[in-house]
Design an enzyme around this catalytic site. Sequence first.
Site, mmCIF file in Angstrom:
data_model
loop_
_atom_site.group_PDB
_atom_site.id
_atom_site.type_symbol
_atom_site.label_atom_id
_atom_site.label_comp_id
_atom_site.label_asym_id
_atom_site.label_seq_id
_atom_site.Cartn_x
_atom_site.Cartn_y
_atom_site.Cartn_z
ATOM 1 N N ASP A 1 22.580 -15.192 64.117
ATOM 2 C CA ASP A 1 22.061 -15.198 63.027
ATOM 3 C C ASP A 1 22.584 -14.043 61.820
ATOM 4 O OD1 ASP A 1 19.238 -16.478 61.795
ATOM 5 O OD2 ASP A 1 19.483 -14.067 61.196
ATOM 6 N N HIS B 1 18.043 -22.760 67.554
ATOM 7 C CA HIS B 1 18.481 -20.932 67.122
ATOM 8 C C HIS B 1 18.370 -20.087 67.854
ATOM 9 C CE1 HIS B 1 19.285 -18.833 63.586
ATOM 10 N NE2 HIS B 1 18.420 -17.994 63.593
ATOM 11 N N TYR C 1 18.470 -9.684 53.871
ATOM 12 C CA TYR C 1 19.180 -10.478 52.890
ATOM 13 C C TYR C 1 19.602 -10.909 50.897
ATOM 14 C CZ TYR C 1 17.438 -13.321 56.587
ATOM 15 O OH TYR C 1 17.831 -14.071 57.911
#
Lengths: 646, 646
Positions: B247, B451, B394
């Site tokens: 990630d 994930h 982000y």
Amino acid sequence: MTKKAENKNPNKKNQNSSSHIVSKLIFISAALIGLLSFYIYNIITIPPEVPQFDLNQWWGPYPIDLNRDLSIRPFTIEFTDVIINDLRERLLHRREFTPPLEDAGFTYGFNSNFLTQVLDYWQNKYNFKDREQFLNRYNHFKTNIQGLDIHFVHVKPQVSNHIHVIPLLMLHGWPGSFREFYEMIVKLARPHPSYNFVFELIIPSLPGFGYSEAPVRPGFGPAEMAVVIRNLMRRIGHERYYVHGGDAGHIVGSVMATLFQDEVLGFHTNMPVLMYHPLATAYTLLGSIWPSLIVEKELESRLYPLSQHFQRHLEESGYIHIQATKPDTIGAALTDSPTGLAAYILEKFSTWTNYEYKKAADGKLLMKYSLTHLLDNVMIYWATNSITTSMRLYSEACSKRNLALKLDQIPTNVPTWGIKFKHELIFQPDSLLRLKYKNYLHSTIVEDGGHFAALEMPDLLADDVFEAVDTFMEFHSGKKAEQERNLPKDETAKNIYEFTALNVYGKNVKLDEYKGHVLVIVDASNQRSIANSDYEQLNELLYKYGNSKGLRILLFPSQHNVYINLYNFSVKNHVEFDIFQKVETNGENAHPLWKFLKQKKTTSGDFSKCIVDSKGVPIEWFSGNLDPLDLDGFLDGYFNSDIEDY
Amino acid sequence: MTKKAENKNPNKKNQNSSSHIVSKLIFISAALIGLLSFYIYNIITIPPEVPQFDLNQWWGPYPIDLNRDLSIRPFTIEFTDVIINDLRERLLHRREFTPPLEDAGFTYGFNSNFLTQVLDYWQNKYNFKDREQFLNRYNHFKTNIQGLDIHFVHVKPQVSNHIHVIPLLMLHGWPGSFREFYEMIVKLARPHPSYNFVFELIIPSLPGFGYSEAPVRPGFGPAEMAVVIRNLMRRIGHERYYVHGGDAGHIVGSVMATLFQDEVLGFHTNMPVLMYHPLATAYTLLGSIWPSLIVEKELESRLYPLSQHFQRHLEESGYIHIQATKPDTIGAALTDSPTGLAAYILEKFSTWTNYEYKKAADGKLLMKYSLTHLLDNVMIYWATNSITTSMRLYSEACSKRNLALKLDQIPTNVPTWGIKFKHELIFQPDSLLRLKYKNYLHSTIVEDGGHFAALEMPDLLADDVFEAVDTFMEFHSGKKAEQERNLPKDETAKNIYEFTALNVYGKNVKLDEYKGHVLVIVDASNQRSIANSDYEQLNELLYKYGNSKGLRILLFPSQHNVYINLYNFSVKNHVEFDIFQKVETNGENAHPLWKFLKQKKTTSGDFSKCIVDSKGVPIEWFSGNLDPLDLDGFLDGYFNSDIEDY
């Protein structure tokens, strides 16, 4: 070292030498793509069919409550002490915020330094009881539509006889509420010096917003919402009315103007855009090379350069993305925290009022609004705990099912009028709006103002509504005169094919589509409730003669019959007969078709039936006491042997 | 009526007759687009330059604290009674949830019925003190890097001499934490039957996550984070190490493997993807017509049909969109409400573990994880109030500034190994990964898992890390042997142009770029701290001879000098001289360049300086006592009259 690095790209030369060939290739490709587009154009300009909705679909919990209260009940907004104390506790014990980044203003979202000020005000200065009284200054009501209790504000002006009172439905958006329109009400419901009419205002909370209940199952998109609101208008007693909307209210209003073209008299919108229209998108792209093709010179900068506007749109549409996919997740947070709710809602009132405001530490939130007014709106979301259900509308609107309806691509003849504020989130030129709104009469261009026009510039917006509706009325009177010249006279008609009638799905059916068929037309408009056995017998008759002989059965039931019995029947059976909306079948105000049918009528009473021959001429009438199946014996002589296998 | 409608499209015929021409046009357009692509290909395959970063950029509040503690301090995680009681209060008084839509499962986000169970457990059954102890079972530390207190877990295995201890940096993702790796630690830090090494584990909280401080100003993206983590590794004492990440940890690890190719010995990732690589995207699109071009048959369904995977990605990426644009807004809600935080974080642990889980009412959250383990991770976000700062990553990663760096398009020679779990959010074939990872050695394909592999399948992941690092070491020993055959010998070199050195930005500079220039090379690696006056004099010298005579000054300072003085100097002045990273300048371990420079050395001491002539030969040495400006008198004879106007 930095200096040297600048002169160090060994590939530059290659790039230059190939650029000539590249531009040639681009040119040829563009030309071919142009041709291809022409063919695609032909395909995508064929409008989709108007989808048909069950106008009585049930959205409350099952089982359907057949005995529920369908009356209109008065309602009062209450900010109870329980609500107020709980809220103040939460605001008092709010958790320490993460400080904003240096000089970030609102560019990373709501600035937490300024949020402190907003919440302190809410906790200590916002006068809950005063505001409750303010919100209750107009009459509120609730009534149950399709299983949902729908809330609305109803303002009926008392004026002298020479002033006309025109019904206007006002539809709020997200994250707004009926509160948005409060500053406009005064203006709209009082006589205007320039016009001889005022408005009777119906301002609902959209289902799932504020004081209106939310559906309990998936699938309740803008179209389903439009049906509920339309039924609300009928419940109140309006079959013809004008609609104003912005944001989600624009979307729902636009769907109403699409599905109910004979009911919506005019559509006024302060967010005139087609949300999902491939041809409009193609034109918009084309316009980036050749702007004058689609947009007036003076408005060009509202749309181009496209990349800049697209960039902004991308920046501002994160909320759509998450609300369209995970409304319940983010809803869990916003339900639990007034801090979060205020930040989430009020961020929009800053950035959507003017994109440049995001540079300021306070988002210039108080430049156009007072905290009291802003918090009124937040209070409605908080007190009703409706943020989650309000956000679900995005999921439904973006669902494959809803997009496949292509509602924005279906043309409407409803006269439409847009007002375009300078800082609205999306701008679309009139040329593109006309792809859908075939009677797009006018755009008012405002060189100021943003997304929340009702709250920001209520007077200007109200004036525009007056002007628009005045124009709509002119449009209709011109249209009516023209229509009257061409209308079939019921007395002089030769057969039923000259008439039209609205079917149960809201579609205007021209009866010539029944040419060559023998018909049974049933008058079920009277008091007697149709029994299931009647439906069953009608269905049986069709089963026997429908496919083999081309028989069609046309049913004109009363609203009440449609509403309950038919719903229950149709969920269990495949209904083969054609159902129309309630019409007057007797007297002065009878529907033209019915005047014509009854010219030679020999029997009457509830549930009477008429056989129309294959040339469209009504021949025989039967009383309501005759069971539908008994028609069997009479029908045989009417069938033309030429018509077989339908 | 429905039956008839089917036969009522008058345009169908037109469509058929034109379809032949359309397909021809498509063919020709495709061919031309193909040619065009070839030219674009040539342009986009030229890799961007490695960007240069200030390795000491200050991210704490100003003014810079020159006397701050740079030591490594032990740290203990505490769930204090204040935290626990406040949290329990909030969970107890959580507001009533909006019920989920009928049969919606997790498809509208976290199901609020199941959320109740999760929160009840957190409130009543999660044993805070036990879990605090659990988290403290490994040693925690903090140290200040570039103004930020960075937290890390440090596990140093005690093993017998014949077992090698290999440093491994483990980078967690969002919404994860160092906690993700706890189940792997046992496995990685203990001897493995198949290998003769174990890992020394350094597991930081990424800056802004958990117990690591967040930057106070905009601009701290993955690259800046990579620099901080790299400096952390140096502080701990590791200049060469392996990296594992998933990630966000993959992204930061990948940047480290790009900027610090001589420091990262190998990169292991469980999310092997290029996030932003136009050529990879082009190939992926091309592969939808011709899959075997880029992906193995047996993995095709992980990527194609593209529309289906794209649809899922769109559905699952709302959080990216909002975190990239409004992290502070949503942060306000998640900071204030443990309910919201748990829903927001744990939704990911359901859907990202297996997309199909969203159909279940409980999101099958407990199928692979225990609530205790999941809530450990949520607790780290809650107790540190770090959700807002974590989400800001982000914004920074999606900023124009960061995207313009094109970090994913810069090739790296660091050997890389990916493990691909079946339900990972994005799949990318090896062929595309090799566009960046020039030594992409292997992909492990797992037909299970999602994930959060470290938490879901810790043993399998740990085994894969062992195997990868074993392969990396083999790779290096083969490489080293080859290099040794080709290395320049410092004793036999004719001039400095054969040598390379790392500059302060982490770039490996080949010294032949100084060909034709007279150089002053300064040995500032010793104990004496360089004074600002030294810098000023060096700058003055350059001001006089830099542009006019082509003089260059190369500075090799000690870490400490760079760290403080140079930073202060450079924020005030435009530094014109070239700064390199700390190297040994004396003795056995001296950098080859310095061995060569000192072959004929005649003077020594701190801050000694050497003049190298325009042919790259070191001629004269000067002691540290000579002021830099005094070199003026000596330089004149070196300047070649041919070189002018630099």
